[in-house]
Design a protein around this motif. Structure first.
Motif, short mmCIF file in Angstrom:
data_model
loop_
_atom_site.label_atom_id
_atom_site.label_comp_id
_atom_site.label_asym_id
_atom_site.label_seq_id
_atom_site.Cartn_x
_atom_site.Cartn_y
_atom_site.Cartn_z
N LYS A 8 93.96 67.88 143.08
CA LYS A 8 94.15 69.32 142.96
C LYS A 8 93.51 70.02 144.15
CE LYS A 8 93.71 73.17 139.71
NZ LYS A 8 95.15 73.47 139.75
N ALA A 27 107.18 75.90 147.42
CA ALA A 27 106.87 74.80 146.50
C ALA A 27 107.97 74.66 145.46
CB ALA A 27 105.52 75.04 145.83
N THR A 70 102.74 71.65 145.48
CA THR A 70 102.34 72.91 144.85
C THR A 70 102.08 73.96 145.91
OG1 THR A 70 99.94 72.49 144.88
CG2 THR A 70 101.20 71.57 143.02
N SER A 257 103.91 73.73 137.38
CA SER A 257 102.74 73.40 138.20
C SER A 257 102.97 73.69 139.68
CB SER A 257 102.35 71.94 138.01
OG SER A 257 103.35 71.06 138.50
N PHE A 258 104.22 73.91 140.10
CA PHE A 258 104.45 74.26 141.51
C PHE A 258 103.75 75.55 141.87
CE2 PHE A 258 107.90 76.45 139.28
CZ PHE A 258 107.95 77.69 139.92
N ARG A 259 103.43 76.38 140.87
CA ARG A 259 102.75 77.65 141.11
C ARG A 259 101.25 77.50 141.33
NH1 ARG A 259 105.74 82.17 139.99
NH2 ARG A 259 107.76 81.84 138.96
N ASP A 260 100.70 76.33 141.09
CA ASP A 260 99.25 76.14 141.19
C ASP A 260 98.77 76.18 142.64
OD1 ASP A 260 99.26 75.84 138.47
OD2 ASP A 260 99.10 73.63 138.53
#
Length: 260
Positions: A8, A27, A70, A257-260
């Motif tokens: 992460k 992303a 991401t 999760s691409f927005r993380d």
């Protein structure tokens, strides 16, 4: 990180809201390419110029699958492929950036985003002399709007940059002969819609050609159809905006999760 297990990455400090939005959209585009099956392992790139005066660009972390990209782990680089955000633990494929850097270095407002794929259908179309033919409604979008660039080998040599830019001109779509497909746009949405239409045109042509004799649309009808197809896509505030927003909602449902 020798096994390239994804880690992460925190949101880069000090970036603007405009850059963050671009990161989210780019992303999402990587996830869309994965969703449609246009990937070739970890290779190929979708790149975008970061808003602002600096010649900085976003690219995928080298070694990750497209569905692992991401907003935060996108790597910021300069026009030579050197990392800007040194805190990002991922590297980049500098050799793979040669094609993208050529287009970005032209500083054209038309080509702020560059997408390059090695899909099976795209590589097949790139390997035939006829190129993209007007045999379907979608393919007519490329009548008088597509470029071709001769294959010069693996794109490792910087002297090819000028020839790539010359081949592309002001078009948003280009077939890299014996190689793959490339599209550009003023936004992620625009570049992606051109990529979708080009990939679909390639798929339909390969399928139709394997089934029988291709039935080409006459030149005047194909030109009018292409103008109408592109005019419809331009009916939103920007080319591809409605289509891309719909696909982002789909990506949110599958894996946000691409927005993380």
């Amino acid at each position: 990180m020798n096994d390239m297990t994804p880690v992460k990455v925190a949101r880069p400090a000090g970036i603007s809201d405009a850059e963050w939005q671009l990161r989210v959209e780019l992303a999402a585009a990587y996830r869309m390419v994965d969703y449609f099956g246009w990937c070739e392992l970890i290779y190929g790139h979708l790149t975008a110029k970061v808003p602002g005066p600096d010649l900085h660009f976003l690219i995928n972390p080298y070694g990750l699958n497209y569905d692992e990209v991401t907003a935060s782990n996108l790597v910021k680089i300069d026009v030579e492929g050197n990392k800007i955000d040194v805190d990002n633990p991922y590297g980049v494929n500098q050799a793979g950036f040669v094609i993208h850097s050529a287009v970005h270095m032209a500083h054209s407002e038309l080509h702020q985003v560059v997408m390059h794929t090695h899909s099976r259908s795209g590589m097949a179309i790139a390997a035939v002399k006829e190129g993209v033919l007007p045999i379907s409604m979608g393919s007519t979008a490329f009548v008088d709007r597509i470029s071709y660039h001769d294959y010069e080998g693996v794109s490792l040599y910087l002297d090819e940059r000028d020839r790539i830019v010359e081949s592309l001109g002001d078009n948003h779509a280009m077939v890299l002969k014996n190689h793959g497909l490339l599209t550009t746009g003023r936004s992620v949405a625009e570049a992606f819609l051109w990529l979708y239409r080009l990939e679909r045109a390639a798929q339909v042509q390969i399928d139709a050609g394997s089934a029988g004799t291709l039935n080409l649309i006459t030149a005047n009808v194909a030109k009018r159809s292409g103008d109408d197809v592109n005019g419809f896509a331009e009916s939103a505030a920007e080319y591809g905006a409605l289509e891309f927003a719909a696909l982002m909602r789909k990506m949110d449902k599958i894996d946000p999760s691409f927005r993380d």
